[in-house]
Write a protein that holds these residues in place. Structure first.
Motif, PDB file in Angstrom:
ATOM      1  N   ARG A  34      42.525  45.892  48.924  1.00 33.10           N
ATOM      2  CA  ARG A  34      43.054  44.834  48.040  1.00 33.10           C
ATOM      3  C   ARG A  34      44.545  44.601  48.284  1.00 33.10           C
ATOM      4  NH1 ARG A  34      39.576  47.614  44.270  1.00 33.10           N
ATOM      5  NH2 ARG A  34      37.750  46.301  43.909  1.00 33.10           N
ATOM      6  N   GLU A  65      34.413  39.219  44.273  1.00 32.30           N
ATOM      7  CA  GLU A  65      35.874  39.284  44.385  1.00 32.30           C
ATOM      8  C   GLU A  65      36.392  38.478  45.566  1.00 32.30           C
ATOM      9  OE1 GLU A  65      37.932  43.089  43.837  1.00 32.30           O
ATOM     10  OE2 GLU A  65      35.919  43.933  43.564  1.00 32.30           O
ATOM     11  N   LYS A  87      40.291  35.156  48.312  1.00 31.98           N
ATOM     12  CA  LYS A  87      40.144  35.815  47.020  1.00 31.98           C
ATOM     13  C   LYS A  87      39.496  34.837  46.041  1.00 31.98           C
ATOM     14  CE  LYS A  87      44.546  38.298  47.348  1.00 31.98           C
ATOM     15  NZ  LYS A  87      45.863  38.426  46.719  1.00 31.98           N
ATOM     16  N   THR A  88      38.794  35.396  45.061  1.00 31.09           N
ATOM     17  CA  THR A  88      38.268  34.584  43.968  1.00 31.09           C
ATOM     18  C   THR A  88      39.058  34.913  42.706  1.00 31.09           C
ATOM     19  OG1 THR A  88      36.648  36.216  43.253  1.00 31.09           O
ATOM     20  CG2 THR A  88      35.944  34.657  44.967  1.00 31.09           C
ATOM     21  N   LYS A  89      38.766  34.201  41.652  1.00 34.42           N
ATOM     22  CA  LYS A  89      39.417  34.473  40.375  1.00 34.42           C
ATOM     23  C   LYS A  89      39.137  35.906  39.929  1.00 34.42           C
ATOM     24  CE  LYS A  89      39.813  32.722  35.649  1.00 34.42           C
ATOM     25  NZ  LYS A  89      40.238  33.980  35.146  1.00 34.42           N
ATOM     26  N   SER A  90      37.937  36.382  40.201  1.00 32.15           N
ATOM     27  CA  SER A  90      37.559  37.751  39.839  1.00 32.15           C
ATOM     28  C   SER A  90      38.479  38.770  40.510  1.00 32.15           C
ATOM     29  CB  SER A  90      36.100  38.006  40.241  1.00 32.15           C
ATOM     30  OG  SER A  90      35.733  39.321  39.993  1.00 32.15           O
ATOM     31  N   CYS A 132      41.601  38.244  41.475  1.00 27.29           N
ATOM     32  CA  CYS A 132      42.924  38.133  40.851  1.00 27.29           C
ATOM     33  C   CYS A 132      42.962  38.752  39.454  1.00 27.29           C
ATOM     34  CB  CYS A 132      43.339  36.666  40.789  1.00 27.29           C
ATOM     35  SG  CYS A 132      43.493  35.930  42.433  1.00 27.29           S
ATOM     36  N   ASP A 133      41.822  38.725  38.759  1.00 27.95           N
ATOM     37  CA  ASP A 133      41.755  39.321  37.412  1.00 27.95           C
ATOM     38  C   ASP A 133      41.820  40.836  37.447  1.00 27.95           C
ATOM     39  OD1 ASP A 133      41.576  36.805  36.328  1.00 27.95           O
ATOM     40  OD2 ASP A 133      39.393  36.864  36.048  1.00 27.95           O
ATOM     41  N   ARG A 134      41.564  41.447  38.593  1.00 24.87           N
ATOM     42  CA  ARG A 134      41.572  42.905  38.696  1.00 24.87           C
ATOM     43  C   ARG A 134      42.986  43.475  38.667  1.00 24.87           C
ATOM     44  NH1 ARG A 134      37.046  45.713  40.021  1.00 24.87           N
ATOM     45  NH2 ARG A 134      38.370  47.388  40.754  1.00 24.87           N
ATOM     46  N   LYS A 135      43.975  42.668  38.977  1.00 30.70           N
ATOM     47  CA  LYS A 135      45.352  43.169  39.052  1.00 30.70           C
ATOM     48  C   LYS A 135      45.941  43.410  37.682  1.00 30.70           C
ATOM     49  CE  LYS A 135      46.454  41.502  43.554  1.00 30.70           C
ATOM     50  NZ  LYS A 135      47.376  40.832  44.388  1.00 30.70           N
TER      51      LYS A 135
END
Length: 85
Positions: free
Chosen positions: A18, A60, A77-80, A82-85
């Motif tokens: 990532r 992801e 990258k997908t929104k998923s 980016c949401d992991r950060k």
């Protein structure tokens, strides 16, 4: 790790993957090469590739251009992701 054989969970390298994925579109093989060259893990490209495939299946990462040779696939990258950060 640190020159010693160590066991780790299957997703151990996901953090490093990532970290090396840039914004926008990227070529899968270049990210794999960057990870192996920069971090000098004693593992092959297949493990990194398989973990990236898990990220694709998990939503992801998204395939923008699917190539016969998987390492030439263009991903983003997908929104998923980016949401992991």
């Amino acid at each position: 790790m640190n020159g010693k054989l160590t066991s780790a969970p299957i997703d151990f390298y996901d953090y490093y993957i990532r970290k090396e994925i840039s914004d926008g579109e990227f070529i899968m093989g270049r990210v794999i090469g960057k990870i192996l060259g920069k971090h000098r893990f004693r593992m092959g490209d297949l493990l990194v590739s398989m973990r990236m495939e898990v990220m694709i299946i998990g939503g992801e990462l998204e395939i923008v251009k699917d190539d016969e040779i998987k390492y030439r696939n263009i991903l983003k990258k997908t929104k998923s992701f980016c949401d992991r950060k």
